[in-house]
Write an enzyme that holds these catalytic residues in place. Structure first.
Site, PDB file in Angstrom:
ATOM      1  N   THR A 147      19.660  -8.360 -42.984  1.00 48.96           N
ATOM      2  CA  THR A 147      18.458  -8.967 -42.413  1.00 48.96           C
ATOM      3  C   THR A 147      17.543  -9.516 -43.498  1.00 48.96           C
ATOM      4  O   THR A 147      17.549  -8.999 -44.623  1.00 48.96           O
ATOM      5  CB  THR A 147      17.694  -7.907 -41.588  1.00 48.96           C
ATOM      6  OG1 THR A 147      16.399  -8.400 -41.278  1.00 48.96           O
ATOM      7  CG2 THR A 147      17.518  -6.605 -42.364  1.00 48.96           C
ATOM      8  N   ASP A 148      16.740 -10.502 -43.141  1.00 48.38           N
ATOM      9  CA  ASP A 148      15.742 -11.014 -44.098  1.00 48.38           C
ATOM     10  C   ASP A 148      14.604 -10.020 -44.314  1.00 48.38           C
ATOM     11  O   ASP A 148      13.793 -10.193 -45.237  1.00 48.38           O
ATOM     12  CB  ASP A 148      15.198 -12.377 -43.642  1.00 48.38           C
ATOM     13  CG  ASP A 148      14.508 -12.346 -42.278  1.00 48.38           C
ATOM     14  OD1 ASP A 148      14.475 -11.279 -41.634  1.00 48.38           O
ATOM     15  OD2 ASP A 148      13.996 -13.408 -41.855  1.00 48.38           O
ATOM     16  N   GLU A 149      14.550  -8.966 -43.477  1.00 46.35           N
ATOM     17  CA  GLU A 149      13.436  -8.017 -43.596  1.00 46.35           C
ATOM     18  C   GLU A 149      13.499  -7.229 -44.901  1.00 46.35           C
ATOM     19  O   GLU A 149      12.500  -6.642 -45.319  1.00 46.35           O
ATOM     20  CB  GLU A 149      13.405  -7.084 -42.386  1.00 46.35           C
ATOM     21  CG  GLU A 149      13.304  -7.868 -41.092  1.00 46.35           C
ATOM     22  CD  GLU A 149      12.959  -7.041 -39.870  1.00 46.35           C
ATOM     23  OE1 GLU A 149      12.330  -5.991 -40.018  1.00 46.35           O
ATOM     24  OE2 GLU A 149      13.327  -7.470 -38.766  1.00 46.35           O
ATOM     25  N   TYR A 172      13.382   0.858 -41.252  1.00 45.45           N
ATOM     26  CA  TYR A 172      14.542   0.017 -40.914  1.00 45.45           C
ATOM     27  C   TYR A 172      14.956  -0.850 -42.104  1.00 45.45           C
ATOM     28  O   TYR A 172      16.105  -0.820 -42.544  1.00 45.45           O
ATOM     29  CB  TYR A 172      14.221  -0.862 -39.701  1.00 45.45           C
ATOM     30  CG  TYR A 172      15.195  -2.012 -39.495  1.00 45.45           C
ATOM     31  CD1 TYR A 172      16.534  -1.768 -39.224  1.00 45.45           C
ATOM     32  CD2 TYR A 172      14.776  -3.346 -39.600  1.00 45.45           C
ATOM     33  CE1 TYR A 172      17.437  -2.814 -39.052  1.00 45.45           C
ATOM     34  CE2 TYR A 172      15.668  -4.388 -39.432  1.00 45.45           C
ATOM     35  CZ  TYR A 172      16.994  -4.129 -39.158  1.00 45.45           C
ATOM     36  OH  TYR A 172      17.885  -5.159 -38.999  1.00 45.45           O
ATOM     37  N   LYS A 176      18.367  -0.813 -44.498  1.00 47.98           N
ATOM     38  CA  LYS A 176      19.252  -1.985 -44.643  1.00 47.98           C
ATOM     39  C   LYS A 176      19.307  -2.422 -46.104  1.00 47.98           C
ATOM     40  O   LYS A 176      20.364  -2.809 -46.603  1.00 47.98           O
ATOM     41  CB  LYS A 176      18.759  -3.142 -43.761  1.00 47.98           C
ATOM     42  CG  LYS A 176      18.908  -2.936 -42.269  1.00 47.98           C
ATOM     43  CD  LYS A 176      20.357  -2.846 -41.794  1.00 47.98           C
ATOM     44  CE  LYS A 176      21.086  -4.176 -41.871  1.00 47.98           C
ATOM     45  NZ  LYS A 176      22.416  -4.092 -41.194  1.00 47.98           N
ATOM     46  N   HIS A 306       3.015  -3.793 -40.342  1.00 48.29           N
ATOM     47  CA  HIS A 306       3.624  -4.958 -39.702  1.00 48.29           C
ATOM     48  C   HIS A 306       3.792  -6.123 -40.695  1.00 48.29           C
ATOM     49  O   HIS A 306       2.797  -6.686 -41.157  1.00 48.29           O
ATOM     50  CB  HIS A 306       2.718  -5.384 -38.539  1.00 48.29           C
ATOM     51  CG  HIS A 306       3.329  -6.348 -37.586  1.00 48.29           C
ATOM     52  ND1 HIS A 306       2.698  -6.734 -36.435  1.00 48.29           N
ATOM     53  CD2 HIS A 306       4.515  -7.003 -37.598  1.00 48.29           C
ATOM     54  CE1 HIS A 306       3.456  -7.585 -35.777  1.00 48.29           C
ATOM     55  NE2 HIS A 306       4.566  -7.768 -36.466  1.00 48.29           N
TER      56      HIS A 306
HETATM   57  P1  NAD Z   1      21.882  -3.717 -31.769  1.00 52.39           P
HETATM   58  O1  NAD Z   1      20.902  -2.599 -31.952  1.00 52.39           O
HETATM   59  O2  NAD Z   1      21.791  -4.575 -30.571  1.00 52.39           O
HETATM   60  O3  NAD Z   1      23.370  -3.123 -31.763  1.00 52.39           O
HETATM   61  C1  NAD Z   1      23.782  -2.170 -32.700  1.00 52.39           C
HETATM   62  C2  NAD Z   1      25.166  -1.659 -32.280  1.00 52.39           C
HETATM   63  O4  NAD Z   1      25.595  -0.695 -33.263  1.00 52.39           O
HETATM   64  C3  NAD Z   1      25.168  -0.960 -30.927  1.00 52.39           C
HETATM   65  O5  NAD Z   1      26.313  -1.379 -30.185  1.00 52.39           O
HETATM   66  C4  NAD Z   1      25.266   0.503 -31.283  1.00 52.39           C
HETATM   67  O6  NAD Z   1      25.916   1.285 -30.287  1.00 52.39           O
HETATM   68  C5  NAD Z   1      26.068   0.451 -32.568  1.00 52.39           C
HETATM   69  N1  NAD Z   1      25.854   1.613 -33.426  1.00 52.39           N
HETATM   70  C6  NAD Z   1      24.666   2.177 -33.772  1.00 52.39           C
HETATM   71  N2  NAD Z   1      24.884   3.246 -34.557  1.00 52.39           N
HETATM   72  C7  NAD Z   1      26.237   3.344 -34.726  1.00 52.39           C
HETATM   73  C8  NAD Z   1      27.074   4.232 -35.440  1.00 52.39           C
HETATM   74  N3  NAD Z   1      26.566   5.245 -36.166  1.00 52.39           N
HETATM   75  N4  NAD Z   1      28.405   4.026 -35.397  1.00 52.39           N
HETATM   76  C9  NAD Z   1      28.923   3.006 -34.658  1.00 52.39           C
HETATM   77  N5  NAD Z   1      28.178   2.139 -33.955  1.00 52.39           N
HETATM   78  C10 NAD Z   1      26.847   2.307 -33.988  1.00 52.39           C
HETATM   79  O7  NAD Z   1      21.803  -4.553 -33.115  1.00 52.39           O
HETATM   80  P2  NAD Z   1      21.937  -6.133 -33.321  1.00 52.39           P
HETATM   81  O8  NAD Z   1      20.637  -6.758 -33.014  1.00 52.39           O
HETATM   82  O9  NAD Z   1      23.170  -6.596 -32.639  1.00 52.39           O
HETATM   83  O10 NAD Z   1      22.125  -6.207 -34.903  1.00 52.39           O
HETATM   84  C11 NAD Z   1      23.433  -6.226 -35.491  1.00 52.39           C
HETATM   85  C12 NAD Z   1      23.283  -6.308 -36.988  1.00 52.39           C
HETATM   86  O11 NAD Z   1      22.562  -7.478 -37.349  1.00 52.39           O
HETATM   87  C13 NAD Z   1      22.500  -5.131 -37.589  1.00 52.39           C
HETATM   88  O12 NAD Z   1      23.126  -4.736 -38.778  1.00 52.39           O
HETATM   89  C14 NAD Z   1      21.128  -5.705 -37.868  1.00 52.39           C
HETATM   90  O13 NAD Z   1      20.519  -5.059 -38.981  1.00 52.39           O
HETATM   91  C15 NAD Z   1      21.471  -7.146 -38.185  1.00 52.39           C
HETATM   92  N6  NAD Z   1      20.391  -8.114 -37.906  1.00 52.39           N
HETATM   93  C16 NAD Z   1      19.885  -8.224 -36.637  1.00 52.39           C
HETATM   94  C17 NAD Z   1      18.889  -9.163 -36.374  1.00 52.39           C
HETATM   95  C18 NAD Z   1      18.327  -9.340 -34.998  1.00 52.39           C
HETATM   96  O14 NAD Z   1      17.392 -10.142 -34.826  1.00 52.39           O
HETATM   97  N7  NAD Z   1      18.832  -8.671 -33.977  1.00 52.39           N
HETATM   98  C19 NAD Z   1      18.394  -9.953 -37.412  1.00 52.39           C
HETATM   99  C20 NAD Z   1      18.920  -9.804 -38.693  1.00 52.39           C
HETATM  100  C21 NAD Z   1      19.940  -8.883 -38.914  1.00 52.39           C
HETATM  101  P1  TYD Z   2      10.925  -7.568 -32.930  1.00 47.84           P
HETATM  102  O1  TYD Z   2      11.627  -8.308 -31.843  1.00 47.84           O
HETATM  103  O2  TYD Z   2      10.773  -6.096 -32.801  1.00 47.84           O
HETATM  104  O3  TYD Z   2      11.664  -7.961 -34.292  1.00 47.84           O
HETATM  105  P2  TYD Z   2      11.240  -7.636 -35.837  1.00 47.84           P
HETATM  106  O4  TYD Z   2      10.201  -6.593 -35.846  1.00 47.84           O
HETATM  107  O5  TYD Z   2      12.530  -7.161 -36.403  1.00 47.84           O
HETATM  108  O6  TYD Z   2      10.779  -8.947 -36.391  1.00 47.84           O
HETATM  109  O7  TYD Z   2       9.478  -8.189 -33.103  1.00 47.84           O
HETATM  110  C1  TYD Z   2       9.296  -9.561 -33.363  1.00 47.84           C
HETATM  111  C2  TYD Z   2       7.832  -9.791 -33.602  1.00 47.84           C
HETATM  112  O8  TYD Z   2       7.134  -9.565 -32.363  1.00 47.84           O
HETATM  113  C3  TYD Z   2       7.206  -8.833 -34.598  1.00 47.84           C
HETATM  114  O9  TYD Z   2       6.217  -9.520 -35.344  1.00 47.84           O
HETATM  115  C4  TYD Z   2       6.571  -7.760 -33.742  1.00 47.84           C
HETATM  116  C5  TYD Z   2       6.176  -8.526 -32.494  1.00 47.84           C
HETATM  117  N1  TYD Z   2       6.204  -7.770 -31.228  1.00 47.84           N
HETATM  118  C6  TYD Z   2       5.116  -7.826 -30.358  1.00 47.84           C
HETATM  119  O10 TYD Z   2       4.097  -8.479 -30.649  1.00 47.84           O
HETATM  120  N2  TYD Z   2       5.196  -7.150 -29.180  1.00 47.84           N
HETATM  121  C7  TYD Z   2       6.289  -6.407 -28.834  1.00 47.84           C
HETATM  122  O11 TYD Z   2       6.287  -5.781 -27.744  1.00 47.84           O
HETATM  123  C8  TYD Z   2       7.399  -6.377 -29.727  1.00 47.84           C
HETATM  124  C9  TYD Z   2       8.625  -5.570 -29.386  1.00 47.84           C
HETATM  125  C10 TYD Z   2       7.310  -7.076 -30.909  1.00 47.84           C
END
Ligand code: NAD
Ligand code: TYD
Length: 366
Positions: A147-149, A172, A176, A306
């Site tokens: 992630t970019d975070e 988080y 990562k 935040h």
């Molecule tokens: P998600 O939370 O929707 O899904 C995570 C999955 O991992 C779930 O199916 C869960 O059951 C599984 N999981 C959790 N713990 C586990 C374990 N110990 N063993 C096996 N499986 C396990 O997450 P996502 O949004 O699909 O994100 C996927 C990846 O992309 C992550 O690594 C996240 O850091 C990265 N990512 C996500 C975003 C985003 O916006 N969603 C952005 C940047 C990077």
């Molecule tokens: P989120 O979807 O949790 O992603 P991330 O924290 O990984 O960026 O949140 C996106 C943005 O929205 C973040 O700045 C937090 C904000 N946010 C709200 O304002 N209200 C909400 O209920 C949630 C879940 C997030």
């Protein structure tokens, strides 16, 4: 194939792929796209089915001959090693994670367990398997989805790129960041062939409605308050999950071993502007009078620590692979609103957790 502007030849040809976290949001979108796209490649999905993992997402793959589901924890070293021995993976695409910042603030240790320890267990299993078996051809790849975070928070200006120093600020992003360091350490120390990507916030089908976009859509449909943290001035860069999955597919094959690539949706928005747009799109899709749902906006206490702004310079990915996102944000959001409206059964099941019952009936270890 990469875009025509790319001069690269294929660097890695996946044959047997371990996908971790494939029942989650991005992982299930990835499998739904890749399993039919590559019928000669076998895919094994290892997922612990936490609250975020939903086997309903993968119903369409149930009869696919090149797809297998395994219920388990990526931090279970014996299980992971046995899967490597059985399936002789050439490739790992590692999505599994605890992924929600707010949950990490409440309970950080599960983030260390899965995101950091789990990643090292996978790296170690890959190292042992790929170094230890002379019958392997040597064409392996460990693709780490990050992630970019990990780069921390930007001010009003500037962009993250591949040289930005790490500065994680939530449990988080710290977990990562640690996993990213281990992936690179395995490359430098053991020569483990890895590629790492850091991407911006994803949106699209199958996202659990604790994240901003599906939460807003769900609450707007139900006429419930839409919580906006602080003043709503924080900025995120939004990437459609299909674009993300296709970028991973390209990087998996054509990315340079040992390299990191940033993936951006090139769509920065302040949270409040995004929320206002989404609410209008929901009203439009439901045939409500314009701006009905704007009244649902409720400013709430800000998230601790935040991060103010995330934004990405994805020049390296564009220059090396010719890849750029295809989705326009408004149209991507409109399609996402439509998806949630058309999948009210999915949303209801997620809300009442009945999908866990579904799992018990439908999925036993294969
Ligand atoms: P998600 O939370 O929707 O899904 C995570 C999955 O991992 C779930 O199916 C869960 O059951 C599984 N999981 C959790 N713990 C586990 C374990 N110990 N063993 C096996 N499986 C396990 O997450 P996502 O949004 O699909 O994100 C996927 C990846 O992309 C992550 O690594 C996240 O850091 C990265 N990512 C996500 C975003 C985003 O916006 N969603 C952005 C940047 C990077
Ligand atoms: P989120 O979807 O949790 O992603 P991330 O924290 O990984 O960026 O949140 C996106 C943005 O929205 C973040 O700045 C937090 C904000 N946010 C709200 O304002 N209200 C909400 O209920 C949630 C879940 C997030």
């Amino acid at each position: 194939m990469p875009n025509q502007s790319s001069l690269l030849s294929e660097r890695h040809s996946p044959r047997a792929v371990l996908v971790t976290g494939g029942a989650g949001f991005i992982g299930s979108n990835f499998l739904l796209r890749m399993v039919p796209r590559y019928p000669d490649v076998s895919f094994v999905n290892l997922d612990a089915l936490t609250y975020a993992g939903n086997p309903m997402n993968l119903e369409a793959l149930e009869s696919a001959p090149n797809y297998t589901f395994v219920h388990g924890d990526i931090a279970d070293a014996a299980l992971v090693q046995s899967l490597f021995a059985t399936h002789r993976f050439t490739t790992v695409v590692h999505f599994a994670a605890e992924s929600h910042v707010d949950r990490s603030i409440m309970a950080p240790l599960s983030f260390v367990h899965t995101n950091t320890v789990g990643t090292v267990v996978l790296l170690e299993a890959a190292r042992q398997a790929w170094r230890g078996d002379a019958s392997y051809t040597g064409d392996y790849r460990f693709f780490h989805v990050s992630t970019d975070e990990v780069f921390g928070s930007l001010g009003d200006d500037g962009l993250f790129d591949e040289t930005t120093p790490y500065d994680p600020r939530s449990p988080y992003s710290a977990s990562k960041a640690a996993s990213d360091h281990f992936v690179r350490a395995y490359y430098h120390t053991y020569g483990l062939p890895m590629v790492l990507s850091n991407c911006s916030n994803n949106y699209g089908p199958y996202q659990f409605p604790e994240k901003l976009i599906p939460l807003v859509i769900q609450n707007a449909i139900n006429g419930e308050p839409v919580p906006v943290y602080g003043e709503g001035t924080n900025v995120r860069d939004w990437l459609h999950v299909h674009d993300h999955c296709d970028a991973i597919d390209q990087l998996l094959r054509y990315g340079q071993t040992g390299e990191t690539y940033l993936i951006s949706g090139a769509a920065e928005r302040r949270n409040i502007d995004l929320v206002r747009l989404l609410l209008d799109l929901v009203d439009d899709a439901l045939g409500r009078p314009a701006r009905t749902s704007q009244a649902l906006i409720t400013f709430v206490k800000d998230r601790p620590g935040h991060d103010f702004r995330y934004a990405i310079d994805a020049t390296k990915l564009r220059d090396e692979l010719g890849w750029t996102p295809t989705y326009d944000l408004t149209e991507g959001l409109r399609a996402t609103v439509r998806w949630y409206l058309d999948h009210s059964d999915w949303l209801a099941a997620v809300r009442d957790a009945s999908y866990l019952e579904y799992y018990k009936q439908q999925y036993v270890h294969r």
